[in-house]
Motif scaffolding. Sequence first.
Motif, PDB file in Angstrom:
ATOM      1  N   VAL A 140       0.462  -1.268  -0.307  1.00  0.00           N
ATOM      2  CA  VAL A 140       0.265   0.169  -0.026  1.00  0.00           C
ATOM      3  C   VAL A 140       0.777   1.585   0.171  1.00  0.00           C
ATOM      4  N   PHE A 141       1.159   1.827  -1.145  1.00  0.00           N
ATOM      5  CA  PHE A 141       1.818   3.101  -0.962  1.00  0.00           C
ATOM      6  C   PHE A 141       0.781   4.759  -0.844  1.00  0.00           C
ATOM      7  N   ASP A 142       1.378   5.588  -0.179  1.00  0.00           N
ATOM      8  CA  ASP A 142       1.225   7.058   0.144  1.00  0.00           C
ATOM      9  C   ASP A 142       1.523   7.752  -1.431  1.00  0.00           C
ATOM     10  N   GLY A 143       1.179   8.137  -2.683  1.00  0.00           N
ATOM     11  CA  GLY A 143       2.871   8.537  -3.242  1.00  0.00           C
ATOM     12  C   GLY A 143       3.917   7.383  -3.279  1.00  0.00           C
ATOM     13  N   PRO A 144       5.220   8.122  -2.645  1.00  0.00           N
ATOM     14  CA  PRO A 144       6.021   7.421  -3.347  1.00  0.00           C
ATOM     15  C   PRO A 144       5.986   6.762  -1.542  1.00  0.00           C
ATOM     16  N   ARG A 145       5.544   6.459  -1.067  1.00  0.00           N
ATOM     17  CA  ARG A 145       5.292   6.021   0.692  1.00  0.00           C
ATOM     18  C   ARG A 145       5.158   4.681   0.644  1.00  0.00           C
ATOM     19  N   LEU A 146       5.855   3.733   1.367  1.00  0.00           N
ATOM     20  CA  LEU A 146       4.937   2.845   1.382  1.00  0.00           C
ATOM     21  C   LEU A 146       4.311   2.481   2.620  1.00  0.00           C
ATOM     22  N   VAL A 147       2.895   2.356   3.263  1.00  0.00           N
ATOM     23  CA  VAL A 147       1.971   2.704   4.843  1.00  0.00           C
ATOM     24  C   VAL A 147       1.738   1.663   4.382  1.00  0.00           C
ATOM     25  N   GLY A 148       1.652   0.211   4.477  1.00  0.00           N
ATOM     26  CA  GLY A 148       1.498  -0.806   4.226  1.00  0.00           C
ATOM     27  C   GLY A 148       1.616  -2.005   3.552  1.00  0.00           C
ATOM     28  N   GLY A 149       2.024  -3.764   4.464  1.00  0.00           N
ATOM     29  CA  GLY A 149       1.767  -4.268   3.341  1.00  0.00           C
ATOM     30  C   GLY A 149       1.959  -6.056   3.813  1.00  0.00           C
ATOM     31  N   ILE A 150       1.758  -6.802   2.975  1.00  0.00           N
ATOM     32  CA  ILE A 150       1.627  -8.129   3.869  1.00  0.00           C
ATOM     33  C   ILE A 150       2.488  -8.901   2.612  1.00  0.00           C
ATOM     34  N   TYR A 151       3.622 -10.124   3.159  1.00  0.00           N
ATOM     35  CA  TYR A 151       3.786 -11.170   2.108  1.00  0.00           C
ATOM     36  C   TYR A 151       3.600 -12.385   2.254  1.00  0.00           C
ATOM     37  N   GLY A 152       3.496 -13.305   2.226  1.00  0.00           N
ATOM     38  CA  GLY A 152       3.392 -15.256   2.651  1.00  0.00           C
ATOM     39  C   GLY A 152       3.522 -15.577   1.008  1.00  0.00           C
ATOM     40  N   VAL A 153       3.231 -16.940   0.588  1.00  0.00           N
ATOM     41  CA  VAL A 153       4.130 -17.937  -0.544  1.00  0.00           C
ATOM     42  C   VAL A 153       2.137 -18.769  -0.448  1.00  0.00           C
ATOM     43  N   ALA A 154       2.651 -18.752  -2.089  1.00  0.00           N
ATOM     44  CA  ALA A 154       1.582 -18.976  -2.631  1.00  0.00           C
ATOM     45  C   ALA A 154       2.280 -20.816  -3.292  1.00  0.00           C
ATOM     46  N   VAL A 155       1.475 -21.458  -2.977  1.00  0.00           N
ATOM     47  CA  VAL A 155       1.031 -22.595  -3.854  1.00  0.00           C
ATOM     48  C   VAL A 155       0.112 -23.345  -4.205  1.00  0.00           C
ATOM     49  N   GLY A 156       0.553 -23.176  -5.737  1.00  0.00           N
ATOM     50  CA  GLY A 156      -1.208 -24.126  -6.045  1.00  0.00           C
ATOM     51  C   GLY A 156      -1.906 -22.773  -6.100  1.00  0.00           C
ATOM     52  N   ARG A 157      -3.181 -22.975  -5.063  1.00  0.00           N
ATOM     53  CA  ARG A 157      -3.987 -22.037  -5.345  1.00  0.00           C
ATOM     54  C   ARG A 157      -3.765 -21.702  -3.859  1.00  0.00           C
ATOM     55  N   MET A 158      -2.919 -22.147  -3.126  1.00  0.00           N
ATOM     56  CA  MET A 158      -3.212 -21.650  -1.416  1.00  0.00           C
ATOM     57  C   MET A 158      -2.093 -20.404  -1.129  1.00  0.00           C
ATOM     58  N   PHE A 159      -2.773 -19.388  -0.380  1.00  0.00           N
ATOM     59  CA  PHE A 159      -1.740 -18.729  -0.118  1.00  0.00           C
ATOM     60  C   PHE A 159      -2.481 -18.255   1.315  1.00  0.00           C
ATOM     61  N   PHE A 160      -0.808 -18.625   2.241  1.00  0.00           N
ATOM     62  CA  PHE A 160      -0.215 -18.806   2.992  1.00  0.00           C
ATOM     63  C   PHE A 160       0.241 -17.320   3.721  1.00  0.00           C
ATOM     64  N   GLY A 161      -0.037 -16.628   5.164  1.00  0.00           N
ATOM     65  CA  GLY A 161       0.451 -15.384   4.653  1.00  0.00           C
ATOM     66  C   GLY A 161       1.211 -15.628   6.286  1.00  0.00           C
ATOM     67  N   GLU A 162       2.409 -15.005   5.565  1.00  0.00           N
ATOM     68  CA  GLU A 162       3.301 -14.670   6.754  1.00  0.00           C
ATOM     69  C   GLU A 162       3.666 -13.696   7.654  1.00  0.00           C
ATOM     70  N   SER A 163       3.461 -12.606   7.485  1.00  0.00           N
ATOM     71  CA  SER A 163       3.237 -11.495   8.464  1.00  0.00           C
ATOM     72  C   SER A 163       3.146  -9.946   7.613  1.00  0.00           C
ATOM     73  N   MET A 164       2.429  -9.447   8.515  1.00  0.00           N
ATOM     74  CA  MET A 164       1.859  -6.897   7.425  1.00  0.00           C
ATOM     75  C   MET A 164       2.565  -6.662   8.708  1.00  0.00           C
ATOM     76  N   PHE A 165       1.653  -5.200   7.900  1.00  0.00           N
ATOM     77  CA  PHE A 165       2.941  -4.350   9.185  1.00  0.00           C
ATOM     78  C   PHE A 165       2.139  -2.892   8.435  1.00  0.00           C
ATOM     79  N   SER A 166       2.292  -1.956   9.566  1.00  0.00           N
ATOM     80  CA  SER A 166       1.063  -0.796   8.857  1.00  0.00           C
ATOM     81  C   SER A 166       1.882   0.510   9.143  1.00  0.00           C
ATOM     82  N   ALA A 167       2.459   1.202   8.363  1.00  0.00           N
ATOM     83  CA  ALA A 167       3.236   2.318   9.159  1.00  0.00           C
ATOM     84  C   ALA A 167       2.840   3.906   9.346  1.00  0.00           C
ATOM     85  N   GLU A 168       1.511   3.645   8.226  1.00  0.00           N
ATOM     86  CA  GLU A 168       0.477   4.844   9.251  1.00  0.00           C
ATOM     87  C   GLU A 168      -1.145   3.848   8.912  1.00  0.00           C
ATOM     88  N   SER A 169      -1.658   3.996  10.192  1.00  0.00           N
ATOM     89  CA  SER A 169      -2.809   3.228  10.859  1.00  0.00           C
ATOM     90  C   SER A 169      -4.125   3.077   9.642  1.00  0.00           C
TER      91      SER A 169
END
Length: 248
Positions: A140-169
Amino acid sequence: MPIRLPLLPPDPSAPFPPADGATRDPNGLLAMGGDLSPARLLNAYRHGIFPWYSAGEPILWWCPDPRLVFRTDAFALSRRLCRDLRRSPWQVRADTAFAAVIDACARCPRPGQDGTWITPEMRAAYVELHRLGHAHSVEVFDGPRLVGGIYGVAVGRMFFGESMFSAESGGSKVALAGLVRILRGWGWPLLDAQVENPHLLSLGGRRMPRPAFLAEVARLTALAAEPGPWTARVAAFPAAALAGPTPD
């Protein structure tokens, strides 16, 4: 009494111990050792298992019961956040800043947690999975600034979330909602959130008994889905789109 755990063999394709042998306290601790090679990690995720350990510990492998999941057809943001998003300038993208997302997740303070489990070895392992087209981020970007995100792993048609963060509410909630929108559009029904906490439950996470979860993982990971970057598959879109139409 010390916990005695099975030690993984050197072969990264070797079977993991049966999940019903995982400990109850702590919930889901299954095995130790091995490595964080792509082959080992993909083998683990195909069986609903993930690594989670702190610096100075051996690699620990987990499969908790119950499992926290999100159904992609039943996810909804709060009315308040939807109202705010309708006038938000934020933009949602995929796989354009994977390393920045994982670094931000590592720096993000967590209640009751001293330090981070995203060690340099973990970071390197998931960056390599991303390079190979198996690990993905939604940003999630506010202009050039990264204000949130999530990452994980995809295998087949299943997604495994690993972690996420917020830099803005609201940044992590919007990243999660963006990921759910993408997965729902592809017909992927389930997003693994691993271990429950009050924040994830408040967002609509549901507890799923481990046997039912592992059955779904076996079914969904066996479905055809080519690995590769999501940048060509997911066009950037405004976060306001996640709020739905403006009420009359």
